[in-house]
Design a protein around this motif. Structure first.
Motif, short mmCIF file in Angstrom:
data_model
loop_
_atom_site.label_atom_id
_atom_site.label_comp_id
_atom_site.label_asym_id
_atom_site.label_seq_id
_atom_site.Cartn_x
_atom_site.Cartn_y
_atom_site.Cartn_z
N VAL A 30 -3.89 4.76 -5.79
CA VAL A 30 -3.75 5.39 -4.47
C VAL A 30 -3.94 6.90 -4.59
CG1 VAL A 30 -2.18 5.84 -2.55
CG2 VAL A 30 -2.27 3.56 -3.57
N ALA A 31 -3.36 7.48 -5.64
CA ALA A 31 -3.47 8.93 -5.83
C ALA A 31 -4.91 9.36 -6.00
CB ALA A 31 -2.64 9.36 -7.04
N ALA A 32 -5.71 8.59 -6.75
CA ALA A 32 -7.11 8.96 -6.97
C ALA A 32 -7.87 9.02 -5.65
CB ALA A 32 -7.77 7.96 -7.92
N ALA A 33 -7.65 8.02 -4.79
CA ALA A 33 -8.31 8.03 -3.49
C ALA A 33 -7.87 9.23 -2.67
CB ALA A 33 -8.03 6.73 -2.74
N LEU B 258 -12.80 3.48 -3.89
CA LEU B 258 -12.11 2.55 -4.77
C LEU B 258 -11.36 3.35 -5.82
CD1 LEU B 258 -14.73 0.99 -3.64
CD2 LEU B 258 -14.38 -0.55 -5.54
N GLY B 259 -10.04 3.38 -5.72
CA GLY B 259 -9.21 4.05 -6.70
C GLY B 259 -8.75 3.06 -7.75
N ALA C 25 -3.85 12.53 5.98
CA ALA C 25 -2.97 13.57 5.44
C ALA C 25 -1.93 12.98 4.51
CB ALA C 25 -2.29 14.32 6.59
N ALA C 26 -1.40 11.81 4.85
CA ALA C 26 -0.39 11.17 4.01
C ALA C 26 -0.98 10.76 2.67
CB ALA C 26 0.19 9.96 4.73
N LEU C 27 -2.21 10.26 2.68
CA LEU C 27 -2.86 9.84 1.43
C LEU C 27 -3.17 11.04 0.54
CD1 LEU C 27 -3.94 7.42 -0.11
CD2 LEU C 27 -6.09 7.64 1.15
N VAL C 28 -3.65 12.12 1.14
CA VAL C 28 -3.92 13.35 0.37
C VAL C 28 -2.63 13.90 -0.22
CG1 VAL C 28 -4.66 15.76 0.56
CG2 VAL C 28 -6.03 13.94 1.63
N GLU C 29 -1.57 13.91 0.56
CA GLU C 29 -0.29 14.41 0.07
C GLU C 29 0.24 13.56 -1.07
OE1 GLU C 29 3.16 16.65 -0.42
OE2 GLU C 29 1.22 17.10 0.51
N PHE C 30 0.08 12.25 -0.98
CA PHE C 30 0.51 11.36 -2.06
C PHE C 30 -0.24 11.72 -3.35
CE2 PHE C 30 0.42 7.61 -4.69
CZ PHE C 30 1.66 7.02 -4.52
N GLY C 31 -1.55 11.91 -3.23
CA GLY C 31 -2.33 12.28 -4.40
C GLY C 31 -1.88 13.59 -5.02
#
Length: 260
Positions: free
Chosen positions: A162-165, A14-15, A118-124
């Motif tokens: 989203v970035a936190a997650a 939960l971000g 990978a997309a979520l990590v890159e966004f963060g």
């Protein structure tokens, strides 16, 4: 990721972000209240909560520090992710500070394909160095099936949520602001006792030296391990050395500041 801080694997992240204003307590404080609320409601077990430092920039509406938070959560049997999202969203809508724009991201890591993770990590990671347009967070959420919702104001917090997650998923960003037992720590204890009381995976100084089980740790006030290689690591510095051997340690001041 597996660590003592999440010995039961988290099935949800939960971000949250932008729950505060310049006169209120920060998002990390509300994060602690939120995880207690969800736990009391029988929705599962909080495993940890981490704080993540995002870019501070004049083009980003935020309080002075621009920090977001992520809760690692283990869902109770029979509870759906949608129920947790609704409960968390309602809580943020009721308790976020006036003038804030809280956002909530709920991520099921096991449902993410490799490319989505990978997309979520890159966004963060980008959120720590770039000004990201607000519409990029909903686009990412829609593309990979994440829950993303706004619970007040303009909803600018969706970016940080989203970035936190994503930063938690990276395994190498964040400061633990909550884990079981961490708020009961204080004073002095041996390293063995510390490991028995809280799910810290490792403790070391910047040279890689580690305390022996009987070495004393002067804990002082808050204890804030960092998230490193998917593990909770307490950064220390020597306090007392006898015949070249360190026998007493203290947490590094503002340990993990680059991660927080």
């Amino acid at each position: 990721m597996t660590s003592r801080a999440s010995s039961q694997a988290a099935d949800l992240l939960l971000g949250i972000d932008d729950t505060d204003n310049p006169d209120s307590r920060g998002t990390g404080h509300l994060c602690g209240q939120l995880l207690a609320h969800l736990h009391t409601g029988g929705l599962g077990i909080p495993l940890s909560a981490t704080r993540h430092q995002l870019l501070v920039h004049s083009g980003i509406p935020s309080t002075s520090r621009n920090r977001s938070a992520c809760i690692a959560w283990r869902t109770a049997p029979g509870i759906r992710a949608a129920e947790i999202a609704v409960a968390a969203g309602n809580f943020l809508a009721r308790h976020s500070a006036p003038g804030s724009g809280p956002g909530l991201a709920v991520v099921r890591p096991s449902a993410l394909p490799v490319a989505g993770r990978a997309a979520l990590v890159e966004f963060g990671r980008r959120a720590t160095t770039e000004v990201i347009p607000r519409d990029r967070a909903p686009q990412l959420a829609q593309r990979w099936g994440l829950h993303l919702s706004v619970h007040g104001g303009t909803g600018e917090g969706v970016i940080g949520a989203v970035a936190a997650a994503g930063l938690y998923l990276s395994g190498n960003d964040g400061l633990f602001i909550w884990m079981p037992g961490i708020r009961d720590l204080g004073g002095r204890c041996s390293y063995a006792e510390l490991r028995a009381r809280v799910p810290v995976d490792d403790a070391r100084d910047d040279q890689g030296h580690r305390p022996a089980p009987h070495d004393l740790i002067e804990l002082g006030g808050r204890v804030r391990p960092v998230l490193e290689d998917g593990r909770a690591v307490l950064l220390l510095q020597p306090a007392t050395t006898v015949h070249g051997e360190t026998t007493r340690w203290i947490p590094t001041p503002r340990a993990g500041a680059t991660h927080c």
